[in-house]
Design a protein around this motif. Structure first.
Motif, mmCIF file in Angstrom:
data_model
loop_
_atom_site.group_PDB
_atom_site.id
_atom_site.type_symbol
_atom_site.label_atom_id
_atom_site.label_comp_id
_atom_site.label_asym_id
_atom_site.label_seq_id
_atom_site.Cartn_x
_atom_site.Cartn_y
_atom_site.Cartn_z
ATOM 1 N N ASN C 325 -7.785 -1.706 -5.399
ATOM 2 C CA ASN C 325 -8.253 -0.676 -4.466
ATOM 3 C C ASN C 325 -7.844 0.749 -4.815
ATOM 4 O O ASN C 325 -8.060 1.643 -4.017
ATOM 5 N N THR C 326 -7.240 0.958 -5.969
ATOM 6 C CA THR C 326 -6.918 2.345 -6.315
ATOM 7 C C THR C 326 -7.622 2.725 -7.618
ATOM 8 O O THR C 326 -7.972 1.874 -8.421
ATOM 9 N N HIS C 327 -7.848 4.019 -7.771
ATOM 10 C CA HIS C 327 -8.615 4.533 -8.907
ATOM 11 C C HIS C 327 -7.828 5.628 -9.596
ATOM 12 O O HIS C 327 -7.066 6.339 -8.947
ATOM 13 N N PRO C 328 -8.089 5.814 -10.880
ATOM 14 C CA PRO C 328 -7.445 6.915 -11.590
ATOM 15 C C PRO C 328 -7.779 8.251 -10.934
ATOM 16 O O PRO C 328 -8.844 8.400 -10.330
ATOM 17 N N HIS C 329 -6.877 9.177 -11.047
ATOM 18 C CA HIS C 329 -7.023 10.506 -10.457
ATOM 19 C C HIS C 329 -6.967 11.525 -11.586
ATOM 20 O O HIS C 329 -6.317 11.276 -12.598
ATOM 21 N N ARG C 330 -7.647 12.664 -11.393
ATOM 22 C CA ARG C 330 -7.631 13.656 -12.473
ATOM 23 C C ARG C 330 -6.221 14.205 -12.717
ATOM 24 O O ARG C 330 -5.925 14.705 -13.796
ATOM 25 N N VAL C 331 -5.342 14.097 -11.716
ATOM 26 C CA VAL C 331 -3.974 14.593 -11.876
ATOM 27 C C VAL C 331 -3.031 13.410 -12.112
ATOM 28 O O VAL C 331 -3.008 12.474 -11.303
ATOM 29 N N PRO C 332 -2.252 13.437 -13.173
ATOM 30 C CA PRO C 332 -1.324 12.327 -13.429
ATOM 31 C C PRO C 332 -0.342 12.178 -12.269
ATOM 32 O O PRO C 332 0.043 13.166 -11.647
ATOM 33 N N GLY C 333 0.026 10.928 -11.993
ATOM 34 C CA GLY C 333 0.973 10.703 -10.898
ATOM 35 C C GLY C 333 0.289 10.486 -9.563
ATOM 36 O O GLY C 333 0.952 10.268 -8.550
ATOM 37 N N TYR C 334 -1.051 10.559 -9.538
ATOM 38 C CA TYR C 334 -1.801 10.347 -8.292
ATOM 39 C C TYR C 334 -2.848 9.249 -8.462
ATOM 40 O O TYR C 334 -3.297 8.964 -9.586
ATOM 41 N N ARG C 335 -3.226 8.660 -7.354
ATOM 42 C CA ARG C 335 -4.352 7.726 -7.332
ATOM 43 C C ARG C 335 -5.275 8.076 -6.165
ATOM 44 O O ARG C 335 -4.839 8.639 -5.166
ATOM 45 N N ALA C 336 -6.543 7.696 -6.313
ATOM 46 C CA ALA C 336 -7.443 7.691 -5.154
ATOM 47 C C ALA C 336 -7.437 6.260 -4.623
ATOM 48 O O ALA C 336 -7.482 5.308 -5.401
ATOM 49 N N VAL C 337 -7.355 6.129 -3.310
ATOM 50 C CA VAL C 337 -7.220 4.810 -2.693
ATOM 51 C C VAL C 337 -8.486 4.465 -1.911
ATOM 52 O O VAL C 337 -8.948 5.276 -1.102
ATOM 53 N N THR C 338 -9.041 3.289 -2.156
ATOM 54 C CA THR C 338 -10.117 2.809 -1.281
ATOM 55 C C THR C 338 -9.515 1.934 -0.196
ATOM 56 O O THR C 338 -8.869 0.929 -0.489
ATOM 57 N N VAL C 339 -9.718 2.350 1.047
ATOM 58 C CA VAL C 339 -9.301 1.522 2.173
ATOM 59 C C VAL C 339 -10.493 0.659 2.537
ATOM 60 O O VAL C 339 -11.544 1.163 2.934
ATOM 61 N N SER C 340 -10.338 -0.640 2.382
ATOM 62 C CA SER C 340 -11.454 -1.536 2.643
ATOM 63 C C SER C 340 -11.659 -1.724 4.145
ATOM 64 O O SER C 340 -10.730 -2.068 4.868
ATOM 65 N N LEU C 341 -12.879 -1.475 4.594
ATOM 66 C CA LEU C 341 -13.221 -1.786 5.997
ATOM 67 C C LEU C 341 -13.870 -3.163 6.069
ATOM 68 O O LEU C 341 -14.736 -3.419 6.875
ATOM 69 N N LYS C 342 -13.436 -4.054 5.181
ATOM 70 C CA LYS C 342 -14.008 -5.395 5.098
ATOM 71 C C LYS C 342 -12.929 -6.464 5.179
ATOM 72 O O LYS C 342 -12.780 -7.277 4.269
ATOM 73 N N PRO C 343 -12.146 -6.446 6.251
ATOM 74 C CA PRO C 343 -11.178 -7.539 6.376
ATOM 75 C C PRO C 343 -11.940 -8.861 6.401
ATOM 76 O O PRO C 343 -13.097 -8.893 6.852
ATOM 77 N N VAL C 344 -11.323 -9.904 5.919
ATOM 78 C CA VAL C 344 -12.012 -11.197 5.872
ATOM 79 C C VAL C 344 -12.491 -11.583 7.274
ATOM 80 O O VAL C 344 -11.717 -11.580 8.232
ATOM 81 N N GLY C 345 -13.786 -11.822 7.396
ATOM 82 C CA GLY C 345 -14.355 -12.210 8.681
ATOM 83 C C GLY C 345 -14.668 -11.044 9.605
ATOM 84 O O GLY C 345 -15.126 -11.237 10.724
ATOM 85 N N GLY C 346 -14.415 -9.822 9.163
ATOM 86 C CA GLY C 346 -14.639 -8.651 10.015
ATOM 87 C C GLY C 346 -16.074 -8.150 9.943
ATOM 88 O O GLY C 346 -16.904 -8.690 9.222
ATOM 89 N N VAL C 347 -16.348 -7.093 10.717
ATOM 90 C CA VAL C 347 -17.675 -6.479 10.691
ATOM 91 C C VAL C 347 -17.659 -5.358 9.655
ATOM 92 O O VAL C 347 -16.918 -4.398 9.810
ATOM 93 N N PRO C 348 -18.441 -5.476 8.588
ATOM 94 C CA PRO C 348 -18.413 -4.455 7.540
ATOM 95 C C PRO C 348 -18.633 -3.054 8.103
ATOM 96 O O PRO C 348 -19.611 -2.815 8.808
ATOM 97 N N GLY C 349 -17.702 -2.152 7.800
ATOM 98 C CA GLY C 349 -17.876 -0.760 8.186
ATOM 99 C C GLY C 349 -17.367 -0.394 9.574
ATOM 100 O O GLY C 349 -17.271 0.771 9.894
ATOM 101 N N ASP C 350 -17.022 -1.377 10.413
ATOM 102 C CA ASP C 350 -16.512 -1.044 11.741
ATOM 103 C C ASP C 350 -15.045 -0.634 11.664
ATOM 104 O O ASP C 350 -14.274 -1.191 10.892
ATOM 105 N N ALA C 351 -14.678 0.343 12.479
ATOM 106 C CA ALA C 351 -13.268 0.710 12.616
ATOM 107 C C ALA C 351 -12.990 1.013 14.073
ATOM 108 O O ALA C 351 -13.803 1.651 14.748
#
Ligand code: HEM
Ligand code: SF4
Lengths: 163, 104, 553
Positions: C325-351
């Motif tokens: 769930n993390t991606h390279p960032h243009r600045v060293p020492g950082y990441r971009a994080v994807t927070v999944s709104l898809k818990p197992v059995g959940g409603v995709p996209g609901d929060a």
């Protein structure tokens, strides 16, 4: 039977829309585009369907005092682009939107180059002239440039701010 | 041969609240069980006419007829879409969902 | 990120006042429903299966913590405590009352948000790369272009009553994370041979019942010509797009019927006639907007972080999440994080409101108070320092948002379907939930690898099924839900449309069908490195079709 409004409010309509084969009246007359060729009349206006090619009319601009564009329904927005095109092609006479457009569109119509709006009576009963004037009074600013008529351009105002 | 008439109720949405509603004997109701059922074409026309009047009076929007089954004693829609609508089963609390089972 | 100046604020306030007035006139009867409908749609208000639905614009998917908190507040105060993030990077509230909507719009305006043009036959929210501004592989931040388009397209006097909706997407990166080719107009920010930055313009993409990938309209458009060129392209569409049939009214049909050459000729003719200087944004304005997107000065961090390394070793769940769930960032020492709104059995996209607040707090503490919505219906925290990742992970886990499944089989896109949508022919959310539960085991998901399942509840394709590696389309077959399966769709730079496997399946059969397809893929793949899509592209439909329809006994 209709109401004619411009930015100042309701106005009298001196124009007569001439049906297909009717003889022309003495005063201002609006005809169909296929009747224009060779027609010697003044003041002369034409009523265009919203499928018309504005560019094809360019050679007639000098003798047209009015172009009326048909709006078969308020949500058929082709007329907005035809008006823009006519203005960009250099037409400087009066431009009329004819049909059941609604007050909430008045500012957009003016900005696309229309001068006046001719609406059917039934609509005018629900949306009297005050609604139309109120609609442009509250229209505020627009983001687009290169258009005048109702809303001032935010982009131009920003440039003025920043010198 | 004329097709057998299928009983129907009239559905719409409340203009102000948006909730789906059904036309009852006097007023619009939230529960389909309390909806007025048309069992003849003439009754269906009468419901539709009341629907048009209610739209004109700015009470509801989008009135339409829903075919129902009367086997359970109260009207229940035949089409899956209308069953879901009538059961309001979608108030899904987020997370592992407790979607009610829609009666087939 | 962009901040409103007095003009933007005034514009939105005026719009809310106007809508308040329109609602008043509707309730008083001076506007009929026929007249009111396009006006409410232009303010994002739909009437759905059970209730009104308000769609709020999240311009190019970028949100501040403050804005996210306001979304939480709206969910609690005027809705039922949750919202639905969509593939169009927007959020939808499913239960507002008409009379409350002007107040909701006022609340949004107080945090520089609105619902303008999130619906209706106008230019919709411009979408973009959720990693804009932080991706190592981008030429420049595409959101400067998006913001220019947002402003230009807002209540455009000429293009507010188009034949149909109009969607624009912009990407500036090597990897296309914005599904550019599926939009009415797609813009790739590119560099030409002379080294100048400009646009490669695509036109005529779209999903719906006639999916099409966009075609190239211009290989290179100088940046200064952006708005005049869009104006020309939209004018040709507005004048000549079909209005006789709603299903043929999108620009993709016009481009298809005219042919791209003829459409291009007409656009170029119109463009040549326009007064470009009068329409284009002044340079100072472009610079003003660009300044808001200048890369934030992130405090320098070491490229490696001891605490982070220790956490990776100590906590396998954390390590799995970081890996997925993390991606390279243009600045060293950082990441971009994807927070999944898809818990197992959940409603995709609901929060829920609570989840939104936790996201807002985490972004504020660890990611410059900024969040993104992705077209996969997830949330991105764009700039998190390595050393902060363990804290972010724990914070997310506390509200069930720690699913380590970005891009995996349970990271499913699903439209609202028959649970909410008035146009639906079948349910999509429960299908997503059932598949998600079937593949719930994280080890199994990791074993399967990248796989995009996308589900739509009707032919309109809001759930992107045409570009799912596995697409699922729910239709109504004589009153019963039936699900058609497509394979091989893809939304990236090498986009493709899926192909149908054959006859559809019943609601209850779908999870088993997906399992069969996945098992077949696992048998066929040459190695763990060959993804489902690669395998499909190599072997074609037949082996999968066989597995589905002619199972060996
Ligand atoms: C719930 C109410 C919704 C309605 C009534 C609705 C309606 C539609 C319709 C009619 C189309 C087909 C357009 C065409 O082919 O011309 C469409 C396409 C689409 N919608 Fe929706 N939609 C809804 C919700 C959503 C949601 C929740 C999302 C995002 C998850 C979404 C995203 C899209 C996308 C991506 C497309 C296909 C792209 C395209 O426009 O070609 N829609 N929608
Ligand atoms: S795909 Fe169909 S069912 Fe799903 S949201 Fe779009 S219109 Fe509704």
């Amino acid at each position: 039977m209709s109401l004619l409004i411009d930015r100042g409010g309701p106005i009298a309509d001196p124009w007569v829309r001439v049906q297909r084969d009717e003889p022309l009246p003495d005063g201002p007359a609006i005809v169909d585009p296929d009747r224009l060729a060779g027609l010697d009349h003044a003041p002369l206006g034409v009523h265009l369907p919203n499928t018309a090619d504005a560019a094809a009319l360019a050679s007639e601009f000098s003798r047209l005092a009015l172009i009326s564009i048909d709006f078969p329904a308020f949500n058929d927005g082709r007329g907005f682009s035809i008006a823009r095109r006519l203005r960009e092609l250099g037409y400087t006479g009066r431009l009329r939107a004819a049909g059941p457009v609604i007050a909430d569109q008045f500012a957009y119509l003016l900005e696309c180059g229309f001068d006046e709006v001719e609406i059917p009576d039934a609509l005018a009963a629900r949306q009297p002239a005050e609604h139309w004037l109120a609609a442009i009074a509250r229209a505020g600013h627009a983001y687009q440039r290169g258009r005048t008529g109702a809303r001032a351009s935010i982009l131009d105002a920003r440039s003025a701010d920043h010198g | 041969m004329a097709k057998a008439f299928i009983p129907s109720v009239l559905a719409a949405n409340d203009l102000v609240e948006g909730d789906s509603v059904y036309l009852g004997t006097d007023t619009w109701v939230r529960e389909i069980a309390r909806a007025a059922v048309a069992t003849t074409p003439a009754e269906a026309e009468a419901l539709a006419a009341r629907g048009v009047a209610a739209e004109r009076a700015n009470l509801v929007v989008g009135a339409y007829a829903v075919e129902v089954n009367l086997a359970g004693g109260t009207p229940w829609p035949i089409a899956r879409r209308e069953q879901i609508k009538a059961s309001r089963a979608t108030t899904i609390p987020v997370g592992p969902a407790a979607l009610l089972d829609v009666a087939a | 990120m962009y901040r409103y100046d007095e003009f933007d604020a005034g514009f939105v306030r005026a719009r809310v006042a106007e809508f308040r007035d329109q609602v008043g006139r509707r309730l008083a009867g001076s506007l009929t429903e026929d007249e009111f409908k396009p006006l409410r749609l232009m303010n994002g208000l739909y009437l759905q299966l059970h209730a009104y639905m308000l769609r709020v614009a999240i311009p190019y998917g970028t949100l501040s913590s403050r804005q996210m908190r306001m979304l939480a507040e709206i969910a609690e105060r005027w809705d039922r405590g949750y919202g639905h993030f969509t593939t169009r990077q927007n959020i939808q509230f499913n239960w507002p009352k008409l009379r409350d909507v002007p107040d909701i719009l006022d609340a949004l305006a107080s945090v520089e948000m609105h619902a303008i043009q999130t619906s209706g036959n106008c230019i919709r929210n411009t979408t973009s790369d959720p990693l804009a501004g932080v991706a190592p592989d981008e030429i420049e931040d595409p959101r400067v272009t998006c913001e220019l388009i947002r402003q230009w397209s807002s209540l455009h006097p000429e293009f507010t009553f188009l034949g149909r909706k109009f969607k624009i997407a912009v990407s500036a990166a090597e990897e296309d994370r914005a599904a550019v080719a599926t939009h009415d107009i797609g813009l790739y920010i590119v560099r030409n041979d002379a080294g100048e930055v400009g646009y490669r313009v695509l036109v005529g993409g779209g999903q719906g019942r006639t999916p099409m990938l966009a075609k190239e309209l211009r290989a290179f458009l100088p940046k200064a010509d952006l708005l005049p060129y869009l104006e020309a392209a939209l004018r040709v569409y507005n004048l000549h797009g079909r209005r006789d049939n709603k299903f043929k009214a999108r620009i993709k049909i016009l481009v298809h019927e005219l042919g791209i050459e003829e459409y291009r000729r007409q656009v170029e003719e119109e463009f040549a006639r326009l007064d470009r200087a009068a329409i284009a944004a002044p340079e100072a304005e472009v610079a003003r907007i660009a300044a808001y997107f200048a890369p934030a000065p992130l405090p320098a961090r070491p490229a490696e972080d001891a605490g982070f390394e220790r956490a990776l070793k100590a906590d396998p769940a954390f390590a799995a999440w970081v890996g997925q769930n993390t991606h390279p960032h243009r600045v060293p020492g950082y990441r971009a994080v994807t927070v999944s709104l898809k818990p197992v059995g959940g409603v995709p996209g609901d929060a829920t409101a609570e989840q939104m607040r936790v996201l807002a707090d985490l972004a504020e503490a660890h990611s410059g108070a900024e969040l993104r919505v992705t077209h996969e219906q997830n949330i991105v925290l764009p700039s998190v320092g390595l050393g902060d990742l363990p804290k972010v992970f724990r914070g997310l886990a506390g509200v069930g948002l720690d699913a380590p499944n970005r891009g995996l089989v349970t990271d499913i896109i699903a439209c609202p379907g028959l649970d909410y949508c008035a146009l639906a022919t079948a349910r999509s959310i429960p299908v997503a939930q059932a598949i998600s539960r079937r593949f719930g085991d994280p080890r199994r998901q990791a074993e399967i690898g990248p796989l995009a399942i996308k589900i739509s509840g009707c032919i309109n394709a809001c759930g992107h099924h045409h570009v799912g590696h596995i697409g699922i389309l729910g239709i109504d077959k004589a009153g019963v839900e039936s699900y058609q399966i497509t394979l091989g769709g893809h939304a990236g730079a090498d986009a493709s449309l899926g192909e149908r496997t054959g006859p559809g399946f019943a609601f209850d059969e779908v999870p088993g069908v997906i399992e069969t397809l996945v098992d077949r893929y696992l048998e066929l793949r040459t190695s763990r490195r060959e993804t489902f899509l690669q395998t499909y592209r190599r072997v074609g439909m037949e082996p999968f079709r066989e597995a589905l329809y002619e199972p060996a006994h």
